[in-house]
Design an enzyme around this catalytic site. Structure first.
Site, PDB file in Angstrom:
ATOM      1  N   THR A 162       0.859  -1.179   0.000  1.00  0.00           N
ATOM      2  CA  THR A 162       0.000   0.000   0.000  1.00  0.00           C
ATOM      3  C   THR A 162       0.894   1.227   0.000  1.00  0.00           C
ATOM      4  O   THR A 162       1.901   1.249   0.715  1.00  0.00           O
ATOM      5  CB  THR A 162      -0.931   0.047   1.227  1.00  0.00           C
ATOM      6  OG1 THR A 162      -1.357   1.390   1.476  1.00  0.00           O
ATOM      7  CG2 THR A 162      -0.228  -0.452   2.481  1.00  0.00           C
ATOM      8  N   CYS A 201      -1.655   4.980  -5.475  1.00  0.00           N
ATOM      9  CA  CYS A 201      -2.515   4.173  -4.613  1.00  0.00           C
ATOM     10  C   CYS A 201      -2.680   2.850  -5.336  1.00  0.00           C
ATOM     11  O   CYS A 201      -2.996   2.835  -6.534  1.00  0.00           O
ATOM     12  CB  CYS A 201      -3.865   4.842  -4.386  1.00  0.00           C
ATOM     13  SG  CYS A 201      -5.044   3.788  -3.521  1.00  0.00           S
TER      14      CYS A 201
END
Length: 232
Positions: free
Chosen positions: A83, A196
């Protein structure tokens, strides 16, 4: 081949893509029935998201550090945090283990520089776009980083948490992202960093008039290269 350790679940939608890419790239490099040697610790994202909103980053970092130690104990030789946003606590996580952490922003910046670009637009969660932990890391590689205006940042963030993290891909959201990308290009962006891991579920190369940098893919490629380096 060394074993790749993954801290995932943030969200599981993008972690599934990590797993697919790691195995695909390993197979392409080694051929035959080869697949990636990896161990995965998948957290409960609802718990992490609650800490993000509360600004309890140290507590969130402690949870990921615990996951990192578990991954190391399971035999991992290198570590990925799957992430972009949680790279805010990358130093805390790296300090908890004795294996190297492959930083996502570093692999992304290297790819941008390899294309000869110096000015990029950054899409991601509000935390990633507005705070310095990620932008500053990219800028440390000599890049100029642009982010959307406030309305664009709000749209990008909302779609990530309310749609993409739930596996929802809407054409109208793709159109909204395209508009944000066009504004960044108009402001001088030579490339767009999909900062992202879920955004790659929505945005494709043809959705941008300039090159896009898919951070999940770049991270997975770098991990496979590192895992196979001793066998090269």
């Amino acid at each position: 081949m060394r074993t790749i350790g993954l801290i995932g679940g943030m969200s599981w939608e993008s972690t599934a893509e990590y797993y697919r890419l790691l195995n695909r790239f390993t197979g392409e490099r080694l051929g035959g029935l080869h697949s990636a040697k990896c161990v995965l610790y998948s957290v409960d994202f609802a718990e992490i998201e609650r800490l993000q909103v509360a600004g309890a980053w140290e507590e969130a970092g402690a949870l990921l550090a615990e996951a990192a130690r578990a991954v190391e104990s399971a035999g991992a030789d290198l570590l990925l945090i799957c992430t972009n946003t949680m790279h805010k606590v990358a130093d805390q996580v790296a300090a908890a283990v004795g294996i190297p952490l492959l930083h996502l922003a570093d692999t992304t910046a290297e790819a941008v520089r390899a294309e000869g670009l110096g000015r990029v637009g950054l899409l991601g969660t509000a935390f990633t776009m507005e705070q310095d932990f990620y932008r500053g890391r990219l800028e440390g590689h000599g890049l100029k980083v642009l982010v959307p205006a406030a309305e664009g940042r709000s749209t990008v963030h909302r779609v990530i948490y309310e749609e993409l993290c739930l596996g929802i891909v809407r054409e109208e959201s793709r159109d909204a992202y395209r508009a944000v990308i066009r504004d960044l290009v108009a402001a001088g962006a030579e490339g767009i960093v999909l900062g992202c891991t879920e955004i790659e579920l929505l945005i494709r190369p043809e959705d941008s008039p300039v090159p896009i940098f898919r951070t999940t893919r770049l991270h997975a490629e770098a991990a496979v290269a590192a895992a196979l380096a001793e066998d090269a």
